[in-house]
Design a protein around this motif. Structure first.
Motif, mmCIF file in Angstrom:
data_model
loop_
_atom_site.group_PDB
_atom_site.id
_atom_site.type_symbol
_atom_site.label_atom_id
_atom_site.label_comp_id
_atom_site.label_asym_id
_atom_site.label_seq_id
_atom_site.Cartn_x
_atom_site.Cartn_y
_atom_site.Cartn_z
ATOM 1 N N UNK A 35 -0.424 10.127 -1.796
ATOM 2 C CA UNK A 35 -0.688 9.024 -2.717
ATOM 3 C C UNK A 35 -0.542 7.662 -2.047
ATOM 4 N N UNK A 36 -1.285 6.710 -2.578
ATOM 5 C CA UNK A 36 -1.055 5.321 -2.181
ATOM 6 C C UNK A 36 0.274 4.857 -2.781
ATOM 7 N N UNK A 37 0.906 3.932 -2.094
ATOM 8 C CA UNK A 37 2.191 3.410 -2.570
ATOM 9 C C UNK A 37 1.947 2.176 -3.417
ATOM 10 N N UNK A 38 2.487 2.185 -4.617
ATOM 11 C CA UNK A 38 2.315 1.077 -5.546
ATOM 12 C C UNK A 38 3.675 0.462 -5.863
ATOM 13 N N UNK A 39 3.699 -0.835 -5.901
ATOM 14 C CA UNK A 39 4.948 -1.529 -6.229
ATOM 15 C C UNK A 39 4.626 -2.786 -7.012
ATOM 16 N N UNK A 40 5.488 -3.096 -7.962
ATOM 17 C CA UNK A 40 5.277 -4.260 -8.812
ATOM 18 C C UNK A 40 5.687 -5.528 -8.074
ATOM 19 N N UNK A 41 4.920 -6.582 -8.306
ATOM 20 C CA UNK A 41 5.205 -7.879 -7.702
ATOM 21 C C UNK A 41 5.660 -8.848 -8.786
ATOM 22 N N UNK A 42 6.575 -9.701 -8.441
ATOM 23 C CA UNK A 42 7.071 -10.712 -9.367
ATOM 24 C C UNK A 42 6.359 -12.048 -9.118
ATOM 25 N N UNK A 43 6.015 -12.795 -10.150
ATOM 26 C CA UNK A 43 6.327 -12.518 -11.564
ATOM 27 C C UNK A 43 5.367 -11.518 -12.218
ATOM 28 N N UNK A 44 4.192 -11.322 -11.631
ATOM 29 C CA UNK A 44 3.238 -10.373 -12.220
ATOM 30 C C UNK A 44 2.319 -9.867 -11.122
ATOM 31 N N UNK A 45 1.766 -8.713 -11.356
ATOM 32 C CA UNK A 45 0.833 -8.157 -10.381
ATOM 33 C C UNK A 45 1.301 -6.823 -9.832
ATOM 34 N N UNK A 46 0.459 -6.258 -8.984
ATOM 35 C CA UNK A 46 0.739 -4.948 -8.436
ATOM 36 C C UNK A 46 0.236 -4.893 -6.999
ATOM 37 N N UNK A 47 1.080 -4.378 -6.102
ATOM 38 C CA UNK A 47 0.706 -4.196 -4.710
ATOM 39 C C UNK A 47 0.363 -2.723 -4.476
ATOM 40 N N UNK A 48 -0.835 -2.489 -3.906
ATOM 41 C CA UNK A 48 -1.289 -1.128 -3.624
ATOM 42 C C UNK A 48 -1.436 -0.991 -2.115
ATOM 43 N N UNK A 49 -0.681 -0.063 -1.550
ATOM 44 C CA UNK A 49 -0.690 0.140 -0.109
ATOM 45 C C UNK A 49 -1.278 1.527 0.192
ATOM 46 N N UNK A 50 -2.515 1.530 0.695
ATOM 47 C CA UNK A 50 -3.191 2.778 1.069
ATOM 48 C C UNK A 50 -3.488 2.811 2.560
ATOM 49 N N UNK A 51 -2.744 2.090 3.347
ATOM 50 C CA UNK A 51 -3.016 1.991 4.778
ATOM 51 C C UNK A 51 -2.601 3.266 5.499
ATOM 52 N N UNK A 52 -3.382 3.580 6.569
ATOM 53 C CA UNK A 52 -3.072 4.690 7.480
ATOM 54 C C UNK A 52 -2.938 6.040 6.764
ATOM 55 N N UNK A 53 -3.853 6.317 5.858
ATOM 56 C CA UNK A 53 -3.853 7.585 5.135
ATOM 57 C C UNK A 53 -5.102 8.427 5.420
ATOM 58 N N UNK A 54 -5.890 7.977 6.401
ATOM 59 C CA UNK A 54 -7.135 8.687 6.753
ATOM 60 C C UNK A 54 -8.103 8.800 5.575
ATOM 61 N N UNK A 55 -8.139 7.785 4.756
ATOM 62 C CA UNK A 55 -9.045 7.786 3.604
ATOM 63 C C UNK A 55 -10.489 7.606 4.059
ATOM 64 N N UNK A 56 -11.386 8.372 3.437
ATOM 65 C CA UNK A 56 -12.817 8.185 3.677
ATOM 66 C C UNK A 56 -13.474 7.468 2.501
ATOM 67 N N UNK A 57 -12.799 7.434 1.355
ATOM 68 C CA UNK A 57 -13.250 6.697 0.172
ATOM 69 C C UNK A 57 -12.039 6.051 -0.480
ATOM 70 N N UNK A 58 -12.253 4.908 -1.069
ATOM 71 C CA UNK A 58 -11.163 4.240 -1.768
ATOM 72 C C UNK A 58 -10.942 4.895 -3.119
#
Length: 243
Positions: free
Chosen positions: A24-47
């Motif tokens: 899975x991609x790593x997701x973390x909440x950002x303050x004050x609002x928003x979401x960070x999605x980290x899908x780096x270095x996972x050998x993905x061929x499609x997002x």
């Protein structure tokens, strides 16, 4: 509040867990609002599917060759994107990403480059000019013209088939039956029954009656001209003529 936010992050994580590596991609909440999605270095061929409230997206160092058209259009709050380190193939499919990069260069940390074809290798995707994609427009027009022609031909074929069926229902077919093929007798012979003919031939030539009885089957009509009109369906408009 914190519990609800944690639950939302968990749901987003479950949504992003469907891609080629099974990680899975790593997701973390950002303050004050928003979401960070980290899908780096996972050998993905499609997002994977990205949540609409994503503000930071990291997909560097994967195996992406293109980006599906419209993928980034929902991410209106995107403030930081990293796409470098992917072997992008710069053909007609990269045109969407190129147009998106031109409008959102401020949010791209490192501009992605083309890995292929060799004519544009190591060139920034955003630096590709309109002339480079001129063949894509011609290809689209060609495909559209081809589909139009095929559609017209299909319609003509359907109309021709319907016209043929209608013509077959209203047309009249004349069936000619020749005497030598059908085996039916002339009017003079047809009036005589087989037993009368047997008596006449027996009286004249003295031929064995048993022999004539055996040969009666040979002179019987192959086609019964009286029953044939009843066998043929009248709705087919078939006329019978004996010649």
């Amino acid at each position: 509040m914190l519990c609800g936010l944690s639950l939302a992050v968990f749901l987003v994580w479950a949504t992003l867990s469907t891609h080629s590596t099974g990680q899975p991609c790593l997701c973390s909440a950002l303050m004050p609002a928003g979401l960070q999605v980290n899908c780096s270095s996972l050998n993905l061929v499609d997002l994977p599917h990205l949540p609409s409230d994503t503000t930071e997206l990291h997909v560097q160092d994967n195996r992406l060759t293109s980006v599906s058209p419209g993928l980034f259009d929902r991410l209106v709050g995107l403030k930081k994107v990293s796409l470098s380190g992917n072997p992008f193939h710069c053909d007609c499919r990269i045109q969407y990403l190129r147009n998106w990069l031109l409008k959102n260069r401020a949010v791209v940390s490192t501009e992605p480059t083309c890995a292929s074809p060799s004519s544009v290798a190591q060139r920034a995707i955003a630096d590709l000019d309109e002339d480079y994609f001129s063949a894509c427009a011609m290809s689209g027009c060609t495909n559209g013209a081809y589909n139009t022609v095929m559609g017209v031909m299909l319609c003509c074929l359907i109309v021709l088939l319907l016209w043929s069926l209608r013509l077959a229902k209203t047309s009249t077919v004349t069936l000619y039956i020749y005497e030598r093929h059908s085996g039916f007798e002339a009017d003079s012979l047809r009036s005589l029954k087989p037993k009368h003919r047997r008596r006449m031939h027996t009286a004249q030539s003295g031929v064995n009656v048993e022999f004539l009885t055996c040969t009666e089957d040979l002179v019987k009509p192959v086609i019964n001209m009286e029953l044939l009109p009843q066998v043929l369906d009248k709705k087919h408009n078939i006329k019978i003529k004996a010649t």
